[in-house]
Design an enzyme around this catalytic site. Structure first.
Site, PDB file in Angstrom:
ATOM      1  N   LYS A 141       0.851  -1.187   0.000  1.00  0.00           N
ATOM      2  CA  LYS A 141       0.000   0.000   0.000  1.00  0.00           C
ATOM      3  C   LYS A 141       0.885   1.235   0.000  1.00  0.00           C
ATOM      4  O   LYS A 141       1.962   1.245   0.616  1.00  0.00           O
ATOM      5  CB  LYS A 141      -0.905   0.018   1.242  1.00  0.00           C
ATOM      6  CG  LYS A 141      -1.698   1.308   1.429  1.00  0.00           C
ATOM      7  CD  LYS A 141      -2.441   1.341   2.759  1.00  0.00           C
ATOM      8  CE  LYS A 141      -3.091   2.696   2.992  1.00  0.00           C
ATOM      9  NZ  LYS A 141      -3.804   2.764   4.285  1.00  0.00           N
ATOM     10  N   GLU A 186      -8.886  12.052  12.465  1.00  0.00           N
ATOM     11  CA  GLU A 186      -8.108  10.910  12.951  1.00  0.00           C
ATOM     12  C   GLU A 186      -7.249  11.262  14.161  1.00  0.00           C
ATOM     13  O   GLU A 186      -6.366  12.117  14.086  1.00  0.00           O
ATOM     14  CB  GLU A 186      -7.219  10.352  11.834  1.00  0.00           C
ATOM     15  CG  GLU A 186      -6.520   9.070  12.210  1.00  0.00           C
ATOM     16  CD  GLU A 186      -6.074   8.265  11.009  1.00  0.00           C
ATOM     17  OE1 GLU A 186      -5.519   7.173  11.198  1.00  0.00           O
ATOM     18  OE2 GLU A 186      -6.291   8.721   9.870  1.00  0.00           O
TER      19      GLU A 186
END
Length: 379
Positions: A141, A186
């Site tokens: 990723k 977040e």
């Protein structure tokens, strides 16, 4: 600030700057020295009272952007219906007389943010190359970002943009530290008397146009293999970083969806108990960068980011928050943000997690949605 609670600093009693690969460890050491030499009178002894510093750190080890800890002269805090004021000054001098009455906001302004160093075509090309590298098994990723730029009129009052962010995204962490402004969904890490918690976000889909479409979007995100894989990489990277510092560490059993005004995110909460006396600065040093903002494996992801992004991320996707004298603190990941220079230059950033199933057009659309909070705040 989050949910109308938080901290605001006025003036600067002390500014510490750091750079390079050891910037967070250096900040942790410097903060311990500051605290050791300070005389602190804190009758409230609650989270956010007493001596503390606001901080923002560059994403990349080789960024030209400095990382800072700033100790204000005056701090105003609010939590659970209670407010407090802290005043800080250098030993041997007198307490600051900074007034607490706020001046009225400056004139209204609207600016347009336009493509910066990486436009739409360049970004889709970068995503395609990222997918190709993942297909070659160079990595699993990578998080790729693009930028928008603009310029503020002279004497523009940043509080206008910050207020729009705070009112529009009350469940996010709205922050403004050394010209970096934004509203992040977040939580990188929160440390409070030995308890630690974090919220990992990875996996995104746009909100639906009506209730039925919105529910369908949330269900699609929750059942998406592509988003599930992206999310699991991020969760595992945080677990790996925190385990050496905790005696207990637990996660929510399955990822859940978090609703923001413009997006659904896939989320996992983590809670634990510190076992080694680490401060919040020690933990952000151990955790950054997570797979949610870099990729995995981390070294390969960072190398590809440096290759494919034609700009310095600065403090985008780095830790932003505050640390107290006891080492406790709250740190978010600097997302949905823009860096504003003293001369009024504005650079906003948005990125996406790229995995094998990613498509360039979809990732471009996702960045447009992620830019929305900052574009609306300045527009």
């Amino acid at each position: 600030m989050r949910r109308n609670q938080g901290l605001a600093g006025i003036g600067t009693a002390l500014r510490l700057e750091f750079s390079g690969p050891t910037r967070m460890r250096d900040a942790a050491a410097a903060w311990r020295e500051v605290v050791a030499n300070a005389t602190i009178t804190d009758p409230l002894t609650r989270t956010g009272t007493g001596l503390l510093a606001f901080g923002t750190f560059a994403f990349d080890d080789f960024s030209a952007q400095t990382s800072v800890l700033i100790v204000p002269e005056v701090i105003v805090g609010r939590e659970d219906g209670q407010c407090w004021v802290t005043r800080i000054w250098a030993t041997g001098s007198t307490a600051p007389t900074t007034p607490l009455t706020a001046r009225a906001p400056g004139d209204e302004y609207r600016i347009s943010l336009r493509p910066g160093n990486l436009g739409a075509a360049g970004f889709t090309d970068a995503v395609a190359e990222g997918v190709r590298r993942i297909g070659k098994q160079d990595l699993n990723k990578v998080v790729l970002a693009r930028d928008l730029t603009g310029h503020l009129p002279a004497e523009s009052d940043l509080r206008r943009a910050i207020t729009k962010l705070a009112l529009g995204y009350p469940d996010c962490w709205t922050y403004a530290v050394d010209g970096l402004v934004g509203s992040s969904p977040e939580t990188l890490i929160r440390v409070d008397h030995g308890d630690v918690n974090a919220r990992v976000l990875a996996g995104t889909i746009s909100r639906g146009t009506d209730a039925a479409a919105d529910l369908e979007a949330a269900l699609a995100l929750a059942t998406s293999t592509k988003d599930g894989d992206e999310h699991e990489f991020a969760v595992q990277s945080v677990l790996q970083s925190l385990r050496p510092h905790t005696s207990v560490l637990a996660t929510s059993e399955i990822p859940f969806t978090v609703k923001l005004p413009n997006l659904w995110h896939l989320a996992t909460d983590l809670e634990g108990t510190l076992s080694d006396g680490s401060t919040s600065l020690d933990l952000i040093s151990a955790m950054h960068p997570t797979a949610a903002v870099a990729g995995t494996p981390t070294p390969a992801a960072l190398a590809l980011i440096r290759e494919l992004e034609p700009f310095d991320r600065g403090r985008y996707a780095g830790p932003v928050g505050w640390v107290g004298a006891d080492g406790d603190g709250e740190w978010a990941i600097a997302l949905r943000c823009a860096q504003v220079t003293p001369t009024g230059d504005v650079t906003a950033y948005a990125g996406c997690g790229i995995v094998l199933d990613s498509t360039p057009e979809h990732e471009l659309a996702e960045t447009k949605m992620k830019f929305r909070p900052v574009v609306e705040a300045f527009g």
